[in-house]
Design a protein around this motif. Structure first.
Motif: not given
Length: 439
Positions: A156-160, A165-166, A256-262, A269-271
């Motif tokens: 839930l935290r914002k930031g880098a 982890a593998e 945590f899902w968002e539309r990005d174009g199509d 975890f920030g990625v």
């Protein structure tokens, strides 16, 4: 005490010490990964500041192991109220005069030093609280449960990104999409597992009708088909309370899902990354899971159906500790302990499948079940009512099996988790079931 009993007790002490060490190593990783500002910040009103979780872990360890089991003087009796989870809702905790990060770290170190001395001196037998090291196991599980909570706070935290982890292992071929579970009796719960918590006890018989259950959890790709078919916009698939929540919360996709174009992307975890279609869907609430199941012509399994699929051995008729048998989880069996920081693709871990061929019942994602949180027949609160009893008959729905963020010490075939049906910050997904006609 005989020499054999002494050896067994020494081995139990070694196991407890190792479990305590492993839990603290994880707590340290989760709190050292961010700076002090992040530790004291509340990243969501649903969660405590990370520094509260850390000191709460130490306070529970002090209350049960230093003071009760050890009979020692308090380390910090003045902070008991601050870290009582029932006195202060999570949203209010940042306003409390909490220990600062340095004080919290010093406190948990001091408590742990005393606990290790208590462990060396305790006979690990006698009264129920210490028999077979139950109190120590309870505290290990408590710390690991809060570690998973802190991992959810990291999500839930914002930031880098600060956690790494593998990737998990790949999927293996599936012989079938669903498995038939024969009707008949099986033993649910446990009376023998030494560290089982009160709501898992006692063992009792359940007789179920036959049913089909999905071989693996519902994937992101499968769930995307529900979205694309307008599943979030069609009240036919939703219960009355589910539709009301969907409208109030403006739900349109997993958290945590968002539309990005199509395409769809998610933040993990920030990625920010494309949604992996082959992974189990995660961060959906009970209402979303139930709506998908109805849209797919199925339903969610009951808690008893989930447990029978996970534990019942048709060859012997007995209930195992885990789907793969009675051995503790290994890395070949399940995705646990934030080892990979994401669910494994559906079909992974064939070594962990049940005798019926159901996979990924332990680890990856908590699985919503269509059952309320109720006591088992013969339930007895132990060692305190606030762990389970005060939550019975609320609006909670059951979650089973653990997630990639759950530690092996804090999950088993009988372990019961529960939460409000609207919660999405937890690492929860689901699999579907359907009725089968009796032969």
């Amino acid at each position: 005490m005989t020499s054999t009993e002494r050896i067994q007790t020494d081995r139990l002490r070694e196991r407890v010490a190792e479990d305590l060490r492993r839990a603290r190593e994880r707590s340290t990783l989760l709190t050292d990964a961010v700076d002090d500002d992040d530790l004291v910040r509340q990243h969501s009103r649903l969660m405590s500041p990370l520094v509260w979780d850390l000191a709460h872990i130490g306070n529970q360890e002090e209350l049960w192991l230093v003071r009760d089991v050890g009979g020692r003087d308090p380390v910090r009796h003045d902070i008991d109220d601050l870290y009582d989870a029932f006195q202060h809702p999570r949203a209010d905790r940042p306003s409390l005069p909490l220990l600062n990060p340095a004080e919290a770290r010093g406190y948990v170190r001091e408590v742990r030093d005393k606990v290790l001395d208590v462990l060396e001196r305790s006979p690990l037998e006698g009264r129920p609280l210490v028999e077979r090291a139950f109190a120590f196991g309870m505290i290990v599980q408590h710390e690991q449960q809060h570690d998973e909570t802190m991992l959810a706070t990291h999500q839930l935290r914002k930031g880098a990104p600060v956690l790494h982890a593998e990737p998990p292992p790949p999927a293996a071929p599936l012989p079938a999409r669903e498995v038939l579970v024969p009707g008949g009796p099986f033993t649910m719960g446990t009376s023998a597992e030494p560290w089982a918590l009160d709501n898992e006890r006692p063992a009792f018989g359940v007789d179920l009708a036959p049913y089909w259950i999905d071989t693996v959890p519902v994937s992101n790709g499968d769930y995307l088909a529900f979205i694309d078919a307008g599943g979030y916009d069609d009240p036919r698939w939703w219960s009355e309370s589910g539709w009301a929540h969907r409208m109030k919360a403006s739900l349109s996709a997993p958290r945590f899902w968002e539309r990005d174009g199509d395409r769809w992307v998610r933040t993990r975890f920030g990625v920010v990354e494309p949604v992996p279609l082959d992974e189990p869907v995660v961060h959906v609430c009970f209402h979303e899971a139930a709506a998908y199941a109805k849209w797919a012509g199925k339903r969610l399994p009951t808690e008893a159906e989930w447990e029978k699929a996970a534990r019942w051995d048709p060859a012997s008729g007995r209930s195992r500790r885990y789907p793969w048998g009675d051995d503790d989880p290994g890395p070949q069996h399940a995705n646990l302990g934030q080892r990979h920081l994401r669910p494994a693709p559906v079909g992974a871990y064939p070594a962990g499948e049940s005798p019926l061929g159901v996979r990924q019942l332990i680890g990856d994602v908590w699985e919503w079940c269509d059952s309320d949180f109720l006591p088992y027949p013969g339930f007895r609160a132990f060692p305190y009512k606030e762990y389970s009893e005060v939550f019975f008959r609320g609006d909670y729905k059951m979650l089973r099996g653990g997630s990639f963020g759950t530690d092996a010490a804090a999950v088993r075939g009988t372990f019961r988790n529960w939460d409000h049906p609207i919660r999405r910050q937890i690492f929860a997904g689901f699999r579907c079931a359907r009725d089968a006609e009796r032969p």
